[in-house]
Design a protein around this motif. Structure first.
Motif, mmCIF file in Angstrom:
data_model
loop_
_atom_site.group_PDB
_atom_site.id
_atom_site.type_symbol
_atom_site.label_atom_id
_atom_site.label_comp_id
_atom_site.label_asym_id
_atom_site.label_seq_id
_atom_site.Cartn_x
_atom_site.Cartn_y
_atom_site.Cartn_z
ATOM 1 N N UNK A 502 9.578 35.804 41.883
ATOM 2 C CA UNK A 502 8.536 36.496 42.651
ATOM 3 C C UNK A 502 7.731 37.425 41.750
ATOM 4 N N UNK A 503 8.367 37.985 40.721
ATOM 5 C CA UNK A 503 7.650 38.845 39.772
ATOM 6 C C UNK A 503 6.711 38.019 38.902
ATOM 7 N N UNK A 504 7.209 36.849 38.454
ATOM 8 C CA UNK A 504 6.337 35.965 37.684
ATOM 9 C C UNK A 504 5.125 35.549 38.516
ATOM 10 N N UNK A 505 5.408 35.256 39.802
ATOM 11 C CA UNK A 505 4.320 34.811 40.690
ATOM 12 C C UNK A 505 3.247 35.879 40.858
ATOM 13 N N UNK A 506 3.653 37.136 41.122
ATOM 14 C CA UNK A 506 2.642 38.165 41.380
ATOM 15 C C UNK A 506 1.813 38.426 40.135
ATOM 16 N N UNK A 507 2.424 38.359 38.939
ATOM 17 C CA UNK A 507 1.664 38.567 37.708
ATOM 18 C C UNK A 507 0.753 37.375 37.420
ATOM 19 N N UNK A 508 1.193 36.183 37.796
ATOM 20 C CA UNK A 508 0.362 34.995 37.601
ATOM 21 C C UNK A 508 -0.876 35.035 38.490
ATOM 22 N N UNK A 509 -0.687 35.392 39.766
ATOM 23 C CA UNK A 509 -1.854 35.467 40.666
ATOM 24 C C UNK A 509 -2.728 36.669 40.303
ATOM 25 N N UNK A 625 2.846 26.266 37.631
ATOM 26 C CA UNK A 625 3.753 25.452 38.444
ATOM 27 C C UNK A 625 4.542 26.309 39.422
ATOM 28 N N UNK A 626 5.063 27.433 38.925
ATOM 29 C CA UNK A 626 5.798 28.341 39.809
ATOM 30 C C UNK A 626 4.878 28.886 40.895
ATOM 31 N N UNK A 631 3.182 29.270 46.456
ATOM 32 C CA UNK A 631 2.010 29.181 47.350
ATOM 33 C C UNK A 631 2.253 28.154 48.449
ATOM 34 N N UNK A 632 2.940 27.054 48.104
ATOM 35 C CA UNK A 632 3.241 26.052 49.125
ATOM 36 C C UNK A 632 4.176 26.628 50.180
ATOM 37 N N UNK A 633 5.173 27.376 49.744
ATOM 38 C CA UNK A 633 6.109 27.999 50.685
ATOM 39 C C UNK A 633 5.377 29.002 51.576
ATOM 40 N N UNK A 634 4.505 29.813 50.981
ATOM 41 C CA UNK A 634 3.758 30.820 51.757
ATOM 42 C C UNK A 634 2.838 30.156 52.765
ATOM 43 N N UNK A 666 13.672 20.693 45.987
ATOM 44 C CA UNK A 666 14.096 21.661 44.969
ATOM 45 C C UNK A 666 13.309 22.968 45.101
ATOM 46 N N UNK A 667 12.014 22.838 45.382
ATOM 47 C CA UNK A 667 11.177 24.033 45.527
ATOM 48 C C UNK A 667 11.614 24.852 46.736
ATOM 49 N N UNK A 668 11.808 24.180 47.876
ATOM 50 C CA UNK A 668 12.208 24.890 49.097
ATOM 51 C C UNK A 668 13.582 25.527 48.902
ATOM 52 N N UNK A 669 14.485 24.805 48.241
ATOM 53 C CA UNK A 669 15.816 25.346 47.991
ATOM 54 C C UNK A 669 15.743 26.587 47.110
ATOM 55 N N UNK A 670 14.857 26.536 46.089
ATOM 56 C CA UNK A 670 14.732 27.648 45.144
ATOM 57 C C UNK A 670 14.212 28.909 45.832
ATOM 58 N N UNK A 671 13.266 28.726 46.803
ATOM 59 C CA UNK A 671 12.634 29.889 47.426
ATOM 60 C C UNK A 671 13.079 30.086 48.883
ATOM 61 N N UNK A 672 14.271 29.576 49.175
ATOM 62 C CA UNK A 672 14.807 29.687 50.530
ATOM 63 C C UNK A 672 14.997 31.158 50.916
ATOM 64 N N UNK A 673 15.544 31.940 50.000
ATOM 65 C CA UNK A 673 15.770 33.361 50.279
ATOM 66 C C UNK A 673 14.439 34.091 50.495
ATOM 67 N N UNK A 674 13.415 33.716 49.712
ATOM 68 C CA UNK A 674 12.080 34.325 49.860
ATOM 69 C C UNK A 674 11.501 34.013 51.231
#
Length: 712
Positions: A502-509, A625-626, A631-634, A666-674
């Protein structure tokens, strides 16, 4: 103003209302009795005293036999030649024959120049008939003369002045018909404006205008938005001589001096155009006069006229740098880089600065011209005191009650009718007054409005919305300060690759928001810049990132210490970078909040955010990619929220995700907690295509590889 058919208006200086909105027809007798008469029509019959010709359309068969012949003026015997003019005459309007008064009508003035007519001024400066109007009417005020001319035409028996012929009809006056018309009204005196000729100073602009056109075509000057280049070409390619003299009290005096010789019989200023001397100063004028009139005694008197405001302001890029002196500032800073101004004065000011800058300064005065839109009210109406829709920026910044708005109207100079309209307008648009919005919200709103092309329909409600957004940003910074803690010191460097997703994501956006903002500012697309900044702060930082890291920040467990530290570092980077990114748009609140933030150890803290470096794209922050995965999950969560049944409780419900590819699973599993953290669901279970769809669920299709089901 447009005057309706047959309207009576009160005019200063007249005890009774003056009649407008009528078309008066009368006849001019022809100089050959057998030809009869020619009937013309006018809305200003008093100007017939200055008529010098009659125009007809060359293709109008009714008057073919009169081409080149003459009519006789009934009051002074002046011969009026009947000419052909296809530009002015509309054969379908009125009688198809037009009286021409070159000295008192702009269109007739052009006809006079085309046909080399005589220009006869019949008005004094105070609007009375002069000696050229004839002894019968001399000294009459213009509208008194209007009535007198009509009465005189009614009394005249059509007796030809050269040869006496009598007609069955015994009056030159024909009739009066209703006719809507445009009327020029002075905004200060409410008097009716009458065109009249005055000696003026003109500047031939042909050469300068061509240079201005070439400068834009060659991109030496760039006009932004580009659509206004066509206006530039249209104006400058059709330019006329520029009248630069004005009969006003204030302004730069015209640098022209009139030479009066000792033995002159006529000493009136300007009576001989050959006597004018244009010089830079008194000594130069004296020297030129001595050379022109050697051995003669003379007196120099400066023209009392002043220069056109746009002439004086057209020199602005030069004079602020010390021109006409060759100053260090002029050499260093001319030409400038960018001019920002309103689109309504592209010709009045910008074109004049370009022409005069190139002529006198030897180069274009600036390289880019950015034209901002014109502000209108929320209904799209032009801002006008009489409509009561004028918005004082200070009232938006500080707030004002309806009572104070109405009181301010009454302190103005509106007449009673306009005051009542203005009062009703204020009551309708601001029934509760204008709430305090602050400078930052007003600035951001105006900049975000620039996408509306040539007009900004300013709605105060939108400014209020940005004020509320300022409050949200303030609370976000306060949250960050509390969670960072008083002992927090930002690291000198941050290893983003070791941070949670989530930290990588916010800095990427954030990186993309920086890139979009910088590129938009460089392209003068300010609305795109504000949209990029707003979206990142509102929808990505506040709505997602801060909510996503709360479980880490609110949990003191040693298990999350590493993640908690990374979240703090990412939060600090976002706050520091985001404030610097937003600063040009909201400088005051950003400065205050930025001063609160801690600085890295051993760093040299700038005294102001204005002195700090503006953000730029950081290559190491890019995780495409991350970012796409989160973004797909959101996006899926947003669709899921729309499927929730309306309820007053925040009951969490189980959710199921049907993944049709291993990559999506794999993506949904990775960000399930999010997903569980950011939405009001109790759990998220993955389903394979072979699994049975759970019953009693609302379905949301994220894409062709992912569907989600919310238990109802």
């Amino acid at each position: 103003m447009i005057v309706g058919c047959s309207a009576s208006l009160k005019v200063p200086g007249y005890s009774t209302p003056v009649h407008f909105g009528v078309l008066i027809s009368f006849a001019y007798p022809l100089d050959e009795g057998g030809l009869g008469e020619i009937i013309v029509a006018t809305t200003r019959i008093e100007t017939m005293l200055g008529d010098t010709t009659i125009a007809v359309h060359p293709e109008d068969k009714r008057y073919k036999h009169l081409h080149g012949r003459y009519a006789i003026h009934p009051f002074n015997g002046r011969k009026l030649k009947i000419i052909c003019d296809a530009v002015l005459v509309d054969p379908t309007f009125g009688t198809g024959a037009v009286k021409i008064t070159p000295a008192h009508d702009p269109n007739d003035f052009e006809v006079g120049k085309r046909h080399n007519l005589e220009f006869i001024n019949i008005f004094t400066d105070d609007g009375k008939i002069n000696s050229n109007g004839g002894t019968q009417f001399e000294g009459m005020p213009k509208f008194t003369a209007r009535v007198a001319v009509i009465e005189a035409l009614k009394l005249i028996e059509r007796v030809l002045i050269v040869l006496v012929f009598f007609f069955a009809d015994n009056s030159l006056y024909k009739d009066t018909k209703k006719n809507e018309m445009s009327l020029g009204i002075c905004s200060r005196s409410n008097d009716v404006v009458k065109p009249t000729m005055k000696p003026q100073w003109f500047v031939n602009c042909n050469t300068m205008a061509k240079a201005g056109v070439d400068a834009v075509r060659s991109k030496k000057i760039e006009i932004i938005p580009q659509q206004y280049e066509q206006d530039w070409y249209r104006w400058l390619e059709n330019i006329r001589d520029w009248c630069v003299s004005r009969q006003l009290w204030w302004g730069h005096r015209v640098p022209a001096k009139y030479v009066t010789l000792e033995d002159d019989q006529v000493t009136d200023l300007g009576s001989n155009n050959e006597r004018w001397i244009v010089a830079r100063n008194e000594s130069d004028a004296n020297l030129e006069a001595k050379q022109k009139y050697p051995g003669k005694k003379f007196q120099l008197n400066q023209d009392p006229d002043v220069l056109d405001t746009w002439f004086s302001s057209g020199l602005f890029p030069l004079t602020v740098l010390g021109w006409p002196d060759d100053t260090a500032d002029l050499r260093a800073f001319y030409p400038g880089s960018v001019l920002e101004t309103g689109l309504d004065i592209l010709f009045f000011w910008v074109a004049r600065m370009v022409m005069m800058g190139m002529q006198l300064g030897g180069d274009v005065p600036f390289e880019k011209v950015y034209l901002h839109p014109m502000i209108r009210d929320a209904h799209g109406r032009k801002i006008s005191k009489s409509l009561g829709n004028v918005i004082d920026p200070l009232d938006v910044i500080n707030g004002i009650t309806l009572e104070e708005l109405l009181k301010r109207l009454e302190e103005g100079n509106l007449d009673p009718n306009e005051l009542e309209i203005a009062r009703e307008g204020k009551k309708k648009d601001f029934p509760d007054g204008i709430p305090e919005c602050g400078t930052n919200a007003l600035r951001f709103a105006l900049i975000s409005y620039t996408s509306q092309s040539d007009k900004i329909n300013l709605d105060i409600k939108r400014v209020v919305g940005y004020r509320q957004w300022c409050n949200k940003l303030w609370n976000a910074i306060r949250f960050a300060m509390v969670k960072l803690g008083g002992q927090y010191t930002p690291p000198a460097t941050v290893v983003v690759s070791q941070m949670p997703p989530i930290c990588k994501w916010i800095l990427s956006v954030l990186n993309k928001a920086i890139g979009k903002t910088v590129s938009s500012l460089e392209a003068y697309k300010f609305t795109d810049a504000t949209s990029a900044i707003y979206s990142w702060w509102q929808y990505q930082l506040c709505d997602v990132f801060i909510e996503a890291i709360k479980p880490y920040l609110f949990n003191d467990s040693q298990e999350f210490e590493s993640a908690r530290a990374a979240c703090r570092d990412a939060l600090w980077i976002c706050q520091d970078t985001g404030l610097r990114l937003l600063h040009p748009f909201m400088p005051y609140v950003r400065e205050e909040l930025w001063q609160w933030l801690p600085q890295p150890k051993y760093s040299c803290r700038k005294g102001s955010i204005m002195l700090s470096e503006y953000p730029s794209v950081v290559k190491e922050w890019a995780y495409d990619n991350l970012e796409n995965g989160i973004d797909m999950v959101l996006d899926t969560l947003n669709k899921l929220r729309s499927r929730r049944p309306p309820t007053n409780t925040n009951e969490r419900r189980p959710t199921f995700a049907l993944c049709r590819s291993q990559e999506i699973a794999a993506i949904v599993q990775c960000y399930q907690y999010l997903a569980v953290t950011l939405s009001s669901i109790s759990s998220l279970k993955l389903l394979a295509e072979s699994d049975q769809t759970p019953p009693d669920c609302a379905t949301a299709v994220a894409n062709k590889h992912l569907s989600v089901y919310l238990q109802l």
